[in-house]
Design a protein around this motif. Structure first.
Motif, PDB file in Angstrom:
ATOM      1  N   LEU A 915       0.792  -1.228   0.000  1.00  0.00           N
ATOM      2  CA  LEU A 915       0.000   0.000   0.000  1.00  0.00           C
ATOM      3  C   LEU A 915       0.836   1.295   0.000  1.00  0.00           C
ATOM      4  O   LEU A 915       0.436   2.278  -0.626  1.00  0.00           O
ATOM      5  N   PRO A 916       1.991   1.350   0.689  1.00  0.00           N
ATOM      6  CA  PRO A 916       2.735   2.626   0.712  1.00  0.00           C
ATOM      7  C   PRO A 916       3.107   3.153  -0.674  1.00  0.00           C
ATOM      8  O   PRO A 916       3.187   4.369  -0.866  1.00  0.00           O
ATOM      9  N   LEU A 917       3.305   2.273  -1.660  1.00  0.00           N
ATOM     10  CA  LEU A 917       3.658   2.776  -2.984  1.00  0.00           C
ATOM     11  C   LEU A 917       2.531   3.628  -3.560  1.00  0.00           C
ATOM     12  O   LEU A 917       2.770   4.696  -4.133  1.00  0.00           O
ATOM     13  N   GLY A 918       1.311   3.152  -3.385  1.00  0.00           N
ATOM     14  CA  GLY A 918       0.171   3.938  -3.873  1.00  0.00           C
ATOM     15  C   GLY A 918      -0.063   5.175  -3.034  1.00  0.00           C
ATOM     16  O   GLY A 918      -0.431   6.230  -3.549  1.00  0.00           O
ATOM     17  N   ARG A 919       0.166   5.041  -1.719  1.00  0.00           N
ATOM     18  CA  ARG A 919      -0.064   6.188  -0.838  1.00  0.00           C
ATOM     19  C   ARG A 919       0.904   7.338  -1.160  1.00  0.00           C
ATOM     20  O   ARG A 919       0.553   8.519  -1.078  1.00  0.00           O
ATOM     21  N   GLY A 920       2.134   6.977  -1.540  1.00  0.00           N
ATOM     22  CA  GLY A 920       3.098   8.012  -1.918  1.00  0.00           C
ATOM     23  C   GLY A 920       2.603   8.828  -3.099  1.00  0.00           C
ATOM     24  O   GLY A 920       2.729  10.056  -3.127  1.00  0.00           O
ATOM     25  N   ALA A 921       2.016   8.134  -4.093  1.00  0.00           N
ATOM     26  CA  ALA A 921       1.483   8.849  -5.266  1.00  0.00           C
ATOM     27  C   ALA A 921       0.250   9.667  -4.881  1.00  0.00           C
ATOM     28  O   ALA A 921       0.070  10.801  -5.336  1.00  0.00           O
ATOM     29  N   PHE A 922      -0.597   9.102  -4.018  1.00  0.00           N
ATOM     30  CA  PHE A 922      -1.833   9.769  -3.617  1.00  0.00           C
ATOM     31  C   PHE A 922      -1.548  11.067  -2.863  1.00  0.00           C
ATOM     32  O   PHE A 922      -2.202  12.089  -3.074  1.00  0.00           O
ATOM     33  N   ILE A 927       1.844  18.528   1.472  1.00  0.00           N
ATOM     34  CA  ILE A 927       2.034  19.263   2.738  1.00  0.00           C
ATOM     35  C   ILE A 927       3.302  20.103   2.672  1.00  0.00           C
ATOM     36  O   ILE A 927       4.202  19.854   1.882  1.00  0.00           O
ATOM     37  N   TYR A 928       3.345  21.102   3.536  1.00  0.00           N
ATOM     38  CA  TYR A 928       4.526  21.960   3.678  1.00  0.00           C
ATOM     39  C   TYR A 928       5.067  21.744   5.078  1.00  0.00           C
ATOM     40  O   TYR A 928       4.376  21.971   6.049  1.00  0.00           O
ATOM     41  N   THR A 929       6.305  21.329   5.155  1.00  0.00           N
ATOM     42  CA  THR A 929       6.871  21.070   6.474  1.00  0.00           C
ATOM     43  C   THR A 929       7.453  22.354   7.055  1.00  0.00           C
ATOM     44  O   THR A 929       7.819  23.260   6.331  1.00  0.00           O
ATOM     45  N   LEU A 930       7.506  22.394   8.366  1.00  0.00           N
ATOM     46  CA  LEU A 930       8.235  23.468   9.039  1.00  0.00           C
ATOM     47  C   LEU A 930       9.607  22.927   9.402  1.00  0.00           C
ATOM     48  O   LEU A 930       9.739  21.770   9.809  1.00  0.00           O
ATOM     49  N   LEU A 931      10.612  23.767   9.274  1.00  0.00           N
ATOM     50  CA  LEU A 931      11.969  23.284   9.523  1.00  0.00           C
ATOM     51  C   LEU A 931      12.214  23.029  10.998  1.00  0.00           C
ATOM     52  O   LEU A 931      13.278  22.555  11.385  1.00  0.00           O
ATOM     53  N   THR A 932      11.247  23.372  11.832  1.00  0.00           N
ATOM     54  CA  THR A 932      11.396  23.090  13.263  1.00  0.00           C
ATOM     55  C   THR A 932      10.721  21.779  13.656  1.00  0.00           C
ATOM     56  O   THR A 932      10.805  21.371  14.804  1.00  0.00           O
ATOM     57  N   GLU A 933      10.041  21.144  12.709  1.00  0.00           N
ATOM     58  CA  GLU A 933       9.307  19.921  13.033  1.00  0.00           C
ATOM     59  C   GLU A 933      10.122  18.697  12.658  1.00  0.00           C
ATOM     60  O   GLU A 933      10.822  18.692  11.642  1.00  0.00           O
ATOM     61  N   VAL A 976       9.358   6.500   2.071  1.00  0.00           N
ATOM     62  CA  VAL A 976       9.363   7.261   0.809  1.00  0.00           C
ATOM     63  C   VAL A 976       8.010   7.947   0.629  1.00  0.00           C
ATOM     64  O   VAL A 976       7.930   9.136   0.298  1.00  0.00           O
ATOM     65  N   ALA A 977       6.934   7.200   0.887  1.00  0.00           N
ATOM     66  CA  ALA A 977       5.583   7.771   0.743  1.00  0.00           C
ATOM     67  C   ALA A 977       5.404   8.967   1.669  1.00  0.00           C
ATOM     68  O   ALA A 977       4.850  10.000   1.274  1.00  0.00           O
ATOM     69  N   ALA A 978       5.917   8.839   2.901  1.00  0.00           N
ATOM     70  CA  ALA A 978       5.794   9.955   3.858  1.00  0.00           C
ATOM     71  C   ALA A 978       6.621  11.150   3.385  1.00  0.00           C
ATOM     72  O   ALA A 978       6.188  12.305   3.501  1.00  0.00           O
ATOM     73  N   GLY A 979       7.818  10.884   2.832  1.00  0.00           N
ATOM     74  CA  GLY A 979       8.675  11.977   2.364  1.00  0.00           C
ATOM     75  C   GLY A 979       8.139  12.662   1.128  1.00  0.00           C
ATOM     76  O   GLY A 979       8.335  13.861   0.937  1.00  0.00           O
ATOM     77  N   LEU A 980       7.447  11.899   0.286  1.00  0.00           N
ATOM     78  CA  LEU A 980       6.923  12.490  -0.954  1.00  0.00           C
ATOM     79  C   LEU A 980       5.795  13.477  -0.685  1.00  0.00           C
ATOM     80  O   LEU A 980       5.418  14.255  -1.563  1.00  0.00           O
ATOM     81  N   ARG A 981       5.253  13.443   0.536  1.00  0.00           N
ATOM     82  CA  ARG A 981       4.193  14.407   0.850  1.00  0.00           C
ATOM     83  C   ARG A 981       4.715  15.837   0.824  1.00  0.00           C
ATOM     84  O   ARG A 981       3.952  16.771   0.622  1.00  0.00           O
ATOM     85  N   LEU A 982       6.014  16.030   1.097  1.00  0.00           N
ATOM     86  CA  LEU A 982       6.563  17.384   1.157  1.00  0.00           C
ATOM     87  C   LEU A 982       6.477  18.036  -0.216  1.00  0.00           C
ATOM     88  O   LEU A 982       6.866  17.458  -1.213  1.00  0.00           O
ATOM     89  N   ALA A 983       5.970  19.250  -0.243  1.00  0.00           N
ATOM     90  CA  ALA A 983       5.798  19.935  -1.536  1.00  0.00           C
ATOM     91  C   ALA A 983       7.122  20.500  -2.014  1.00  0.00           C
ATOM     92  O   ALA A 983       7.868  21.072  -1.228  1.00  0.00           O
ATOM     93  N   PRO A 984       7.449  20.333  -3.288  1.00  0.00           N
ATOM     94  CA  PRO A 984       8.684  20.930  -3.804  1.00  0.00           C
ATOM     95  C   PRO A 984       8.532  22.433  -3.974  1.00  0.00           C
ATOM     96  O   PRO A 984       7.430  22.972  -3.933  1.00  0.00           O
TER      97      PRO A 984
END
Length: 1772
Positions: A915-922, A927-933, A976-984
């Motif tokens: 499932l994580p492979l599909g979740r990464g694409a989904f 999201i936008y991360t804060l550099l303090t998080e 990878v799926a969790a990291g791909l959430r970060l917006a470029p």
């Protein structure tokens, strides 16, 4: 005149606030208590250049600002503002000197701090640059264009060495990157490189005594000295700088050896001068030569044994700049007057020997006292405070001594806070001895231990404006006289007292003016009246006027000084010259103050000031006998006639300037008319701040009426700043001028309504289709905030958008009409969709707070797109891997049931881990991360739950399965799926944040994060040492993630350092001398793919040869099983390096292609060997059986390489050799899965021939296979079982390959034909596996499952479904989604939960909802390659299966995605809304140019084919021609379109429709969210009003409201109301006996509104939509005013009296007011002027009517008034 005495305002006892801050910090000082330094400075120094405003009011407010202080002790600096620490700086070594400086064109002030061996530079936001310097730099000084560095005499010693240079290999890219990255990193150390500077300055910079640093990215340059027309490097180390100016390029120095002071001017080197060492410049290209500077000495003074203790700039009494030197040994202040000449826009400075003077002084400082808001060029008008040797404080303005200052006497008792209101006598008697002055900032200075204010600007803005007007309008000699009166006399001292009231300040100013009148009247009493008339009529006067007009002198002054002397005795001459002086002074004062008066008329908020000024001007005009001026003021304020006795015998025929009349003439006759050439000098004067309001309005009207731009002035004579941008019409030019002058909507609302109408007309005309290159502020001004936000989004980074919006746009908005804050929609699902059907499997509903990695997917835009649709909730349910899965069992489990549970759990675990492979694409880029998080990864839960047993949890039995091994790669995919959430492109993800998230022990989670960050391009921030530390951990997953991530971040750059890192992991390419490394094949495979990404598209020959060898390399040892994956990776890599460049003429390409066909197993060259390839491959053995290549291993990689090399090339040659088997023998020879790869490769090469039709797919199938499949059911056909199986295997693989080709060809296009075709084939394969639909009418062959295994059919089915989701990527297509959901559930039920198949379903769901539906795929070469890697048709058998294709490669689809999501946002609320678009796509080979409609939010077609996007529909402002913006825009963008209503759909009046009727404010809110409109509807249009007196007004409000809303002109509400209430008050005044209206200014405004209407009707002002205010309404206003004037009873009598004798009626009654309205409305000139005209006509004895002649002589007068004049003055 005796010098006046003033008292200092004591602000308090002074102590550097840095000491207080240190004490509050509790830090004991490291050094002795005296070891500190500080300086106070004006906050203007640290402010950005463009922040400063030329508004006089704001400038005067600056004088009360708090002092800024820099406190320096050791290596610490404290910047404080008042009693507050603002910033602290800590440096590595002790501070030698600090100063503020500006460099080049950078608007920001920089704090430059000199240390022993470096220069540290801070900007005001805290970013810092450190520049290494040689230790010989002893001091730094600020110049306007950079920083001056003083080098010590030992600077030429070799031990100091040159400036450190960086490596010569540093390329231009690095320099540019450093400049760009300055904004992101908190600290940088720069080593500067400049190859040509090494040539030019490598030697000389050591020898130069002065260097200049003019840019942070350049080296300090030598300064040249101009001597006898030749330039030499300045090498005089004895010439020590003692002062520089940061506003004008001046430096003062002292030479101890020659005992002389010098003043130098810094200049850019003139190319015509001969430069020392100029031969060196011959080696440098002319385009890169730096701008160099020289010093030219303009003054030198000898005889000083010590350097001047202080040098500063001040201003002479005639506004010329002066340089002051304080010599303590001689106790004098030497002042040098600077001469400035402007040539070709460059200012040249010089000092003449006779232009200097001295003042006795032991201390002195520059202060801003007498003219606080006046600037002389770039310099403020600066006075001098001098401490005389007798300890007396004296204020000078240039040479002119103004007044003496004393400390309050009570300070001697030690009580600084005592009452300072003592008399002058006591102050003098208790005078305290003053010994020094320090820390002067503006008008504040330290005297003894006290902080004192010399003078506060009057708090009365009127007094302030009047003094400034006198400063700007009077000639220097007159102004000095006025200053002495103002400062030398105690009567006007209120102006400088701290506790003076506004009224007392104005009274004091009036007193000073009236003193001038008294002085003048004393002389004038003795002068006979008739002499003036005699002189005016004399021949002497006429001749003198002619002479003076030739030489440019004022005839008035010349007459008074010379003419009178010639006809009077010497005694009389003295009296008359004095009288003339005072008259001229008063006349100039009248003109200057009159200009302020006319300017104040244009400001609704200063009506009270206008009345006060009118009273003063009446007194001056009355004294001067200027009857026309008197009449002008009485007309505006009729009540003044009681204080003034009017007459018609005027000494002067001079008519006062009338700004309302000027604007009216401008509209009626254009700007070139003679009637518009009489502007006051103060208005036309450059840099005038006090009447800038009037100047701006005059310039806007001039441009609107066709004025030409001549230099920086208009043809009307005024200067105007025009913002950048194109303009095709006068209206567009006017808007740009308004922006350039910072004239926003708030200022527009301050104008009288009639004055604002033509400007509003210009804004309205530009509103519909403004030019595309305007600044954002211009769009806000015309009411197109949508374009403003689009403009900012294009030009700014995301982070800067908010600040720029606030600064730029709000300044152009009105405070009370500011837009509502954006409303955020809750992101929890229960809020987004408030329905009970939001369920997880079985009984659990979604918990919004659960961390499943998809909690951020719900936003206001997704809600708008899917509405109440539950698709996203269902996707979230299907892809959730963070909670136990439901297992269906009986309520009473037995032992066998537990085994069944484990078996079922194991099957479900296969699905969960995929499932994580599909979740990464989904969740891609959501999201936008804060550099303090910290980075959070959702859990991967393999447990199950039993709904039948109260959701009891069941875990996998670790004794049966190795759970950790099962989870290792899935954990990687999960991260990878969790990291791909970060917006470029959200700004840089910093290196610090990545290191912060690095665990102590390497794990798969951080490895996955590295890959995700790399795919987004964030890993460029890592340094080589970081990379080495990661590799040294020797963690397999981390190394894979890092290599692929780095390669993706540096894709296509061939970065050498990254290349080396990757080649280390390919042992077979190491040199023979390299130590042997044992590396897993997995790492080698990842390294090969990474090399391909790094060198993508480069066609690098050496790399291609290397990769070609790797495809066919024999692999020994334990990793034989993974050799196919290695060869495939090498093939992909080779294809990427030569991506789409196979046709290019590379020397070795033919050999390379032959070799690849050899690996595929082409018959014609199967047993041939190439000698050159053997040579190249001799190091490694080939995977061969005898002389034959093992094609089972090499063929897939070789086919992929060929496909990518010749991608879209349409090469018939390659395709003809890449054949599909045509005979039974060939079918036996080629593996069926290789046939699929051949089909894909052929189609990628013949890209243009792929067509979404069944016929095209059939054309891919050879005849032998078609016939074989058809004959399966035909019993007459004789096919043995083995042949049938071969044919069917080939058939399903060819069809699957063709479907994959279709998916790649139409990736992200949502092509309906491709979708239908792929869906049909998917349904066909599904029915073949297990009949689902009985109504299948397709003509496909049946019964395939008898001849081919189910596994093959399942793989083909899922590959087709995956291709379908690639075509429909990001669309959320419902039919496709239903199919995917069915496949996911079906597999687990049927027990066919193969990991690879589940992975395909998971990816397909993710692709279908890519990025939550906001992203899609591109079809560029690079994207197709990335997609092919992801879709490679060999699916893994388990979570750890990497044999044929490394699972990490499945994430490379990210490189193929792009954001084509378009949403429309309401600019008022900030909320996304629906909007209709018309999208036009370009003509292609398949279809002609096409337009279609979309409703936003939507995904646009690919940018390469997009032509235009147009907002359509009657409700929205049109925006067109966005295609170009989208094509060139960044990948991540959101366009904002305006949704301000253009035409409201309201056609009727909804009143009295019963209780259920919609209220007015509700109706308004459906068309506009403007809070002021809604409030107006509630307050003024409320239907519940019952008062009869308000019915008409309410009806009017209602009509106006709908007029303004329907035409989208809400700003006109106040114009309509103003005009309506003006007429109302006029009518009330006529009918009422009491005086209600005290002035006639509203009549002038109304008249100007009618002139505007006339200009529109006659076409002088062009418009496409008619007048912005209804012409009928304005016409009715004219008629109503004339009716009112005709109905006034006593008006005719009053008018006769006025015309005959100039007398006004009694001011206590309304008659005088109505008369003033009449005179203003009909444009009747002043009574003396009318009398002059009538006197000219009377002697003519005209027999016919004299009216035509009167009309010619009184051109601005209405015909009605002309007839009255005729009747009253001529008919009798």
């Amino acid at each position: 005149m005796p010098v006046g005495v003033r008292q200092l305002s004591v602000l308090g006892e002074f102590k550097p606030f840095g000491l207080i801050a240190e004490a509050l910090d509790g830090k004991p000082s490291d050094t002795s208590t005296d070891d500190y330094d500080y300086f106070l400075f004006d906050p203007e120094i640290a402010r950005q250049r463009e922040d400063s405003s030329d508004n006089g009011a704001s400038a005067s407010a600056l004088s009360d600002r708090r002092d800024h202080e820099l406190f320096i002790r050791g290596n610490r600096i404290i910047w404080s503002i008042g009693a507050r620490v603002f910033k602290r700086f800590t440096l590595p070594s002790p501070v030698i000197k600090a100063c503020w400086c500006r460099m080049g064109d950078n608007p920001e002030a920089l704090l430059c701090v000199l240390q022993l061996d470096s220069l540290t530079i801070y900007n005001t936001s805290g970013e810092v640059v450190s520049i290494p310097l040689p230790g010989s730099i002893t001091s730094i000084w600020s110049l306007p264009f950079g920083l001056l560095l003083q080098q010590g005499a030992e600077g030429n010693l070799l031990k100091h060495g040159p400036f450190p240079y960086s490596s010569p290999s540093l390329g231009s890219r690095d320099i540019i990157r450093n400049r760009r990255e300055t904004g992101h990193s908190p600290h940088h150390n720069f080593s500067f490189l400049s190859a040509y500077d090494q040539l030019i300055k490598g030697e000389s910079s050591l020898m130069s005594s002065h260097l200049i640093l003019k840019d942070l990215l350049e080296e300090p340059q030598s300064i040249y000295i101009e001597e006898r027309g030749k330039l030499n490097i300045m090498r005089d180390f004895d010439e020590r700088t003692i002062w520089t100016s940061d506003l004008i390029p001046l430096m003062a120095s002292y030479n101890k050896v020659k005992m002389q002071h010098s003043v130098w001017v810094a200049e850019v080197i003139n190319s015509s001068l001969e430069v020392e060492n100029s031969s060196l410049s011959a080696t440098v290209p002319t385009g890169v030569l730096l701008k160099r500077f020289s010093f030219r000495r303009i003054w030198q003074g000898k005889g000083a044994h010590t350097a001047a203790s202080k040098v500063f700039l001040a201003t002479d009494d005639d506004s010329a700049p002066i340089i002051c030197f304080l010599f303590l040994e001689q106790k004098k202040l030497l002042s040098l007057r600077l001469q400035t000449v402007e040539i070709n826009n460059e200012i040249l400075y010089d000092v003449k020997p006779d232009m200097s003077w001295s003042i006795p002084a032991i201390a002195a400082a520059p202060v801003i006292v007498t003219r606080p808001s006046v600037k002389v060029g770039l310099l403020p008008y600066t006075d001098i405070i001098v401490l005389a040797p007798e300890s007396i404080l004296i204020l000078y303005s240039g040479k002119q001594c103004l007044c003496r200052y004393l400390l309050p006497s009570c300070l001697g008792i030690g009580n600084p806070s005592c009452n300072l209101g003592f008399s002058k006598a006591t102050s003098i008697s208790h005078d305290l001895k003053i010994v020094g002055l320090a820390d002067a900032v503006e008008a504040r200075i330290n005297v003894k231990i006290f902080r004192c204010a010399l003078h506060r600007s009057p708090s009365s803005s009127l007094a302030n404006d009047s003094i400034t007007a006198m400063a700007e309008g009077l000639s220097p000699s007159f102004y000095n006289h006025f200053l002495v009166l103002l400062w030398g006399d105690s009567e006007s001292s209120c102006l400088s007292e701290a506790n003076a009231t506004v009224d007392s300040e104005w009274s004091s100013f009036c007193d000073a003016i009236m003193q001038m009148c008294k002085k003048s009247s004393v002389v004038s009493q003795e002068t006979p009246e008739s002499s003036w008339e005699f002189l005016l009529n004399s021949k002497f006067h006429k001749n003198y006027c002619k002479i003076n007009s030739m030489i440019g002198l004022s005839s008035g002054v010349a007459l008074d000084r010379t003419g009178l002397d010639s006809i009077r005795s010497n005694i009389d001459a003295t009296k008359n010259s004095e009288k003339s002086f005072h008259f001229d002074l008063l006349m100039e004062s009248l003109d200057s103050l009159h200009a302020v008066y006319e300017s104040l008329k244009m400001d609704n908020l200063r009506r009270r000031d206008l009345e006060l000024l009118a009273i003063l001007l009446c007194n001056i005009a009355k004294f001067l006998g200027e009857e026309c001026y008197l009449d002008h003021y009485v007309r505006d304020f009729p009540a003044l006639c009681k204080t003034v006795k009017m007459g018609i015998n005027c000494l002067s025929s001079k008519a006062p300037f009338n700004l309302f009349r000027w604007l009216e003439n401008c509209l009626q006759h254009g700007c070139t008319s003679d009637k518009t050439n009489n502007l006051p000098l103060v208005v036309c004067k450059d840099g005038s701040s006090v009447v800038s309001w009037a100047r701006k309005i005059v310039s806007f009207y001039s441009l609107l009426c066709g004025a030409k731009i001549i230099g920086n002035k208009l043809s009307s004579g005024v200067s105007c700043t025009i913002a950048s941008g194109s303009s095709c019409s006068n209206e567009e030019l006017t808007v740009l001028a308004m922006v350039g002058e910072k004239f926003g909507l708030k200022e527009l609302d301050s104008l009288p309504s009639g004055v604002s109408l033509p400007l509003r007309h210009a804004l309205d005309k530009c509103r519909e289709s403004p030019p595309a290159d305007w600044p954002a502020a211009a769009y806000v001004l015309i009411g197109r905030e949508d374009l403003a936000l689009s403009c900012l989004a294009r030009s700014c980074k995301f982070k800067e958008l908010e600040t720029q919006t606030n600064m730029n746009l709000v300044s152009m908005s009105t405070p009370y009409m500011l837009h509502l804050h954006p409303v955020t929609i809750p992101s929890t699902i229960s809020d987004t969709v408030g329905l009970e059907s939001t369920k997880f499997e079985d009984t659990d509903s979604i918990d919004g707070s659960m961390a499943d990695g998809m909690e951020n997917i719900f936003s206001s835009c997704t809600q708008l797109r899917y509405g109440r649709d539950l698709r996203l909730n269902e996707v979230r349910r299907l892809l959730c891997s963070a909670r136990p899965v439901a297992i269906q069992t009986s309520a009473n489990p037995s032992a066998s049931d537990q085994d069944l549970q484990q078996a079922q759990l194991w099957q479900l675990a296969q699905r969960t881990t995929a499932l994580p492979l599909g979740r990464g694409a989904f969740t891609l880029a959501t999201i936008y991360t804060l550099l303090t998080e910290a980075f959070t990864v959702p859990k991967l839960v393999l447990a199950g739950r039993l709904p039948a047993q109260q959701n009891a949890t069941v875990n996998l039995d670790p004794s049966i399965r190795n759970i950790q091994e099962l989870k290792s790669w899935p954990e990687f995919h999960n991260a990878v799926a969790a990291g791909l959430r970060l917006a470029p492109l959200q700004g840089k993800v910093s290196r610090t944040w990545i290191i912060y998230n690095r665990p102590e022990e390497p794990n798969a989670v951080h490895a996955g994060l590295l890959l995700a960050l790399g795919l987004h391009g964030f890993l460029r921030v890592l340094t080589i040492t970081d990379t080495y530390q990661y590799f040294s951990q020797e963690h397999e997953a981390t190394t894979v993630g890092l290599m692929l991530g780095l390669a993706a971040s540096y894709r296509g750059t061939m970065q050498p350092s990254i290349s080396k890192c990757l080649y280390v992991h390919i042992p077979y390419r190491h040199p023979s001398s390299f130590p042997e490394l044992e590396l897993p094949t997995l790492l080698q495979t990842a390294a090969l793919m990474s090399v391909g990404l790094l060198f993508e598209g480069s066609a690098h020959p050496q790399t291609m040869q290397t990769l070609l060898g790797e495809i066919g390399r024999r692999s020994g040892g334990d990793n034989v099983l993974e050799r196919e994956g290695y060869a495939v990776s090498a093939g992909f890599s080779l294809g990427l390096v030569a991506l789409g460049r196979g046709e290019e003429a590379l020397g070795f390409m033919d050999t390379l292609v032959d070799r690849l066909f050899h690996y595929i197993g082409g018959k014609e060259i199967r047993n041939e060997r190439s000698a050159s390839v053997d040579e190249q491959n001799r190091v490694t053995g080939q995977m061969m059986d005898g002389t034959t290549v093992n094609v089972d291993v090499t063929a897939p990689g070789a086919m992929i390489a060929l496909a990518l090399m010749f991608l879209k090339s349409e090469s018939e040659v390659i395709v003809s050799r890449l054949t599909i088997p045509q005979t039974h023998f060939d079918l036996q020879y080629v593996r069926p899965d290789f046939i699929m790869l051949r089909v894909i490769a052929r189609n990628l090469i013949m890209w243009g021939r792929i067509h979404p039709s069944k016929d095209w797919i059939q054309s891919q199938i050879p005849e032998i296979i078609k016939n074989g499949v058809k004959g399966l059911r035909d019993d007459t056909m004789d096919i043995d079982e083995m042949d049938a199986e071969t044919i069917v295997q080939a058939y399903v693989n060819i069809v699957a390959g063709a479907c994959i080709s279709l998916g790649l060809r139409f990736a992200g296009t949502k092509d309906a034909n491709a979708q239908e075709l792929l869906y049909e084939y998917a349904a066909y394969f599904l029915n073949e596996i297990k009949p689902v639909s009985t109504t299948n009418r397709s003509t496909f062959p049946k019964g395939l499952s008898q001849y081919v295994d189910r596994g093959t059919l399942e793989i083909c089915l899922h590959l087709i479904v995956l291709s379908l989701s690639v075509v429909m990527a990001g669309s959320g297509h419902l039919q496709t989604f239903r199919l995917l959901r069915f496949l996911r559930n079906r597999s687990s039920v049927d027990g066919h939960a193969n990991y690879g198949i589940q992975m395909a379903v998971s990816l397909a769901i993710g692709f279908l909802f890519l990025g939550g539906g906001t992203r899609t795929f591109s079809t560029s070469n690079s994207s197709i390659a990335a997609l092919l890697i992801t879709l490679y048709p060999r699916l893994p058998t388990g979570p750890n299966d990497n044999r044929c294709h490394l699972q990490a490669f499945r994430h490379l689809y990210v490189l193929a995605t792009e954001a084509r999501w378009l949403q429309t946002v309401d600019v008022d609320t900030g909320l996304p809304v629906y909007a209709p678009l018309e999208v036009t796509i370009k003509e292609t080979e398949h279809y002609s140019e096409t337009s279609f409609c979309e409703i936003t939010p939507c995904i646009l077609p690919e940018r390469s084919i997009l032509k235009t996007v147009r907002v359509c529909g009657p409700r929205y402002w049109p925006q067109t021609n966005l295609g170009g913006v989208l094509v060139t825009g960044t990948t991540h963008f959101t366009l904002v379109f305006g949704l301000t209503s253009l035409r409201a759909g309201y056609t009727g009046n909804n009143r009295n429709n019963g209780s259920g009727a919609v209220t007015v404010d509700q109706l308004v809110s459906t068309f506009s969210s403007d809070p002021s409109l809604i409030a107006f509807a509630q307050l003024c249009c409320d239907l519940s009003w019952n008062s009869r007196s308000d019915v008409d007004f309410q009806e009017f409000c209602l009509q106006v409201l709908f007029e303004c809303i329907s035409k989208d002109r809400p700003a006109l509400l106040q114009v309509y109301l103003s005009l309506y209430t003006t007429i109302g008050s006029l009518a009330e005044q006529v009918s009422n006996s009491n005086l209600l209206v005290g002035d006639s200014l509203s009549v002038s405004s109304l008249k100007l509104a009618l002139s505007y209407n006339e200009a529109v009707m006659t076409g002088r002002l062009t418009t496409s939509r008619g007048s912005i205010v209804q012409s009928i309404f304005l016409g009715s206003l004219r008629k109503r005013v004339e009716e009112l004037l005709n109905s006034a009873e006593a008006l005719k009598t009053d008018l006769r009296n006025y015309l005959n004798s100039g007398s006004w009626p009694d001011p206590g009654v309304k008659s005088s007011t109505i008369l003033s309205w009449y005179l203003q409305w009909f444009g009747v000139p002043a009574a003396p002027t009318v009398k002059t005209v009538v006197d000219k006509i009377k002697p003519m004895n005209i027999s016919l009517s004299p009216v035509p002649l009167l009309c010619l002589l009184l051109p601005g007068t209405h015909i009605n008034a002309v007839e009255e004049i005729n009747r009253f003055l001529l008919s009798t």
